[in-house]
Write a protein that holds these residues in place. Structure first.
Motif, PDB file in Angstrom:
ATOM      1  N   ALA A   1     130.494  87.831  29.982  1.00 10.77           N
ATOM      2  CA  ALA A   1     129.741  89.850  30.459  1.00 10.77           C
ATOM      3  C   ALA A   1     128.787  90.496  29.307  1.00 10.77           C
ATOM      4  CB  ALA A   1     130.997  91.209  30.578  1.00 10.77           C
ATOM      5  N   ALA A   2     128.861  90.202  27.918  1.00 12.78           N
ATOM      6  CA  ALA A   2     127.953  90.709  26.690  1.00 12.78           C
ATOM      7  C   ALA A   2     127.110  90.050  27.156  1.00 12.78           C
ATOM      8  CB  ALA A   2     128.714  90.420  26.062  1.00 12.78           C
ATOM      9  N   ILE A   3     126.635  88.311  26.877  1.00 16.57           N
ATOM     10  CA  ILE A   3     125.520  87.560  27.322  1.00 16.57           C
ATOM     11  C   ILE A   3     125.215  88.168  28.663  1.00 16.57           C
ATOM     12  CG2 ILE A   3     124.928  85.427  27.423  1.00 16.57           C
ATOM     13  CD1 ILE A   3     127.242  84.699  25.552  1.00 16.57           C
ATOM     14  N   GLN A   4     125.501  88.209  29.948  1.00 25.16           N
ATOM     15  CA  GLN A   4     124.903  88.682  30.975  1.00 25.16           C
ATOM     16  C   GLN A   4     124.437  90.111  30.684  1.00 25.16           C
ATOM     17  OE1 GLN A   4     127.085  88.154  34.668  1.00 25.16           O
ATOM     18  NE2 GLN A   4     125.817  88.463  35.879  1.00 25.16           N
ATOM     19  N   GLU A   5     124.872  90.507  30.417  1.00 18.61           N
ATOM     20  CA  GLU A   5     124.120  92.618  29.937  1.00 18.61           C
ATOM     21  C   GLU A   5     123.125  91.923  29.042  1.00 18.61           C
ATOM     22  OE1 GLU A   5     125.050  95.119  31.453  1.00 18.61           O
ATOM     23  OE2 GLU A   5     126.142  94.490  33.014  1.00 18.61           O
ATOM     24  N   ASN A   6     123.132  91.415  28.129  1.00 20.82           N
ATOM     25  CA  ASN A   6     122.103  91.330  27.559  1.00 20.82           C
ATOM     26  C   ASN A   6     121.279  90.399  27.835  1.00 20.82           C
ATOM     27  OD1 ASN A   6     122.381  93.078  24.488  1.00 20.82           O
ATOM     28  ND2 ASN A   6     124.508  91.803  25.434  1.00 20.82           N
ATOM     29  N   LEU A   7     121.101  90.060  28.974  1.00 19.63           N
ATOM     30  CA  LEU A   7     120.119  88.772  29.033  1.00 19.63           C
ATOM     31  C   LEU A   7     118.787  89.864  30.335  1.00 19.63           C
ATOM     32  CD1 LEU A   7     122.394  85.859  30.740  1.00 19.63           C
ATOM     33  CD2 LEU A   7     120.318  85.446  29.519  1.00 19.63           C
ATOM     34  N   ALA A   8     119.607  91.329  30.746  1.00 19.02           N
ATOM     35  CA  ALA A   8     118.798  91.762  31.841  1.00 19.02           C
ATOM     36  C   ALA A   8     117.865  92.324  30.773  1.00 19.02           C
ATOM     37  CB  ALA A   8     119.854  92.810  32.377  1.00 19.02           C
TER      38      ALA A   8
ATOM     39  N   VAL B   1     117.097  91.273  27.968  1.00 20.34           N
ATOM     40  CA  VAL B   1     115.753  89.881  27.939  1.00 20.34           C
ATOM     41  C   VAL B   1     114.366  89.475  29.306  1.00 20.34           C
ATOM     42  CG1 VAL B   1     115.336  87.557  27.463  1.00 20.34           C
ATOM     43  CG2 VAL B   1     117.430  89.407  25.633  1.00 20.34           C
ATOM     44  N   THR B   2     115.168  89.285  30.432  1.00 22.21           N
ATOM     45  CA  THR B   2     114.479  88.689  31.377  1.00 22.21           C
ATOM     46  C   THR B   2     114.484  89.732  32.534  1.00 22.21           C
ATOM     47  OG1 THR B   2     116.760  88.121  32.563  1.00 22.21           O
ATOM     48  CG2 THR B   2     115.777  86.541  30.937  1.00 22.21           C
ATOM     49  N   GLY B   3     114.652  90.451  32.313  1.00 21.38           N
ATOM     50  CA  GLY B   3     115.492  92.133  33.007  1.00 21.38           C
ATOM     51  C   GLY B   3     115.606  92.057  34.332  1.00 21.38           C
ATOM     52  N   PHE B   4     116.060  90.446  34.568  1.00 19.82           N
ATOM     53  CA  PHE B   4     117.563  90.382  35.670  1.00 19.82           C
ATOM     54  C   PHE B   4     118.858  90.812  35.351  1.00 19.82           C
ATOM     55  CE2 PHE B   4     114.928  86.740  35.275  1.00 19.82           C
ATOM     56  CZ  PHE B   4     115.886  85.644  36.017  1.00 19.82           C
ATOM     57  N   ARG B   5     119.999  90.828  35.707  1.00 17.27           N
ATOM     58  CA  ARG B   5     121.375  90.077  35.305  1.00 17.27           C
ATOM     59  C   ARG B   5     121.484  88.709  35.739  1.00 17.27           C
ATOM     60  NH1 ARG B   5     125.939  91.984  36.535  1.00 17.27           N
ATOM     61  NH2 ARG B   5     127.164  92.392  34.085  1.00 17.27           N
ATOM     62  N   THR B   6     120.910  88.831  37.023  1.00 16.90           N
ATOM     63  CA  THR B   6     121.886  87.906  38.545  1.00 16.90           C
ATOM     64  C   THR B   6     121.550  86.187  37.148  1.00 16.90           C
ATOM     65  OG1 THR B   6     120.245  86.923  39.095  1.00 16.90           O
ATOM     66  CG2 THR B   6     121.779  89.117  39.934  1.00 16.90           C
ATOM     67  N   VAL B   7     122.885  85.600  37.603  1.00 18.78           N
ATOM     68  CA  VAL B   7     122.719  83.950  37.314  1.00 18.78           C
ATOM     69  C   VAL B   7     122.461  83.152  38.566  1.00 18.78           C
ATOM     70  CG1 VAL B   7     124.264  84.575  35.880  1.00 18.78           C
ATOM     71  CG2 VAL B   7     125.542  83.934  37.243  1.00 18.78           C
ATOM     72  N   PRO B   8     121.984  82.134  38.028  1.00 21.87           N
ATOM     73  CA  PRO B   8     121.593  81.901  37.136  1.00 21.87           C
ATOM     74  C   PRO B   8     120.711  82.120  36.216  1.00 21.87           C
ATOM     75  CG  PRO B   8     121.129  79.849  38.662  1.00 21.87           C
ATOM     76  CD  PRO B   8     121.330  81.203  38.953  1.00 21.87           C
ATOM     77  N   GLN B   9     120.377  82.008  34.866  1.00 24.19           N
ATOM     78  CA  GLN B   9     119.288  82.808  34.541  1.00 24.19           C
ATOM     79  C   GLN B   9     118.422  81.471  33.652  1.00 24.19           C
ATOM     80  OE1 GLN B   9     118.376  85.831  33.112  1.00 24.19           O
ATOM     81  NE2 GLN B   9     119.717  86.781  34.230  1.00 24.19           N
TER      82      GLN B   9
END
Length: 116
Positions: free
Chosen positions: A70-77, A79-87
């Motif tokens: 969950a923390a990785i997914q929040e932080n991906l947002a 980095v990339t500007g979006f939360r959805t997966v896959p990234q």
């Protein structure tokens, strides 16, 4: 006294967020293709299947199978500007999600990105 404990919590949260962002940066720099995924996600499967078709090894992080997912997914947002997966990252750059990877493959643009 309550406000002091709040400051401590937010400070530790900030450090952990920095740690997670560092993990993401390190992860995407170590492998040519990195996919942040969830094991049950059909769009994630779509992206992984494209790479199987072109016989490209990928590093997959299944966020639903990690304690820090969950923390990785929040932080991906961040980095990339979006939360959805896959990234999906190729050579350290986010190329989008499952539909994006499928479209890159269909247009012939994916394989040149994987060379070099």
């Amino acid at each position: 006294m309550g406000s002091q404990s709040t400051k401590i919590v937010s400070a530790s949260k900030m450090a952990s967020s920095q740690d997670v962002q560092q993990f993401i940066k390190q992860a995407i720099s170590q492998d040519k293709v990195v996919v942040f995924s969830k094991s049950y996600c059909p769009y994630c499967d779509m992206a992984k299947e494209v790479f199987r078709k072109v016989k490209q090894p990928i590093k997959v992080y299944e966020l639903d199978e990690r304690d820090d997912g969950a923390a990785i997914q929040e932080n991906l947002a961040t980095v990339t500007g979006f939360r959805t997966v896959p990234q999906v990252f190729i050579n350290g750059n986010c190329v989008g999600g499952g539909s994006d990877v499928k479209a890159l493959h269909a247009s012939g643009k994916l394989e040149p990105m994987l060379i070099g």
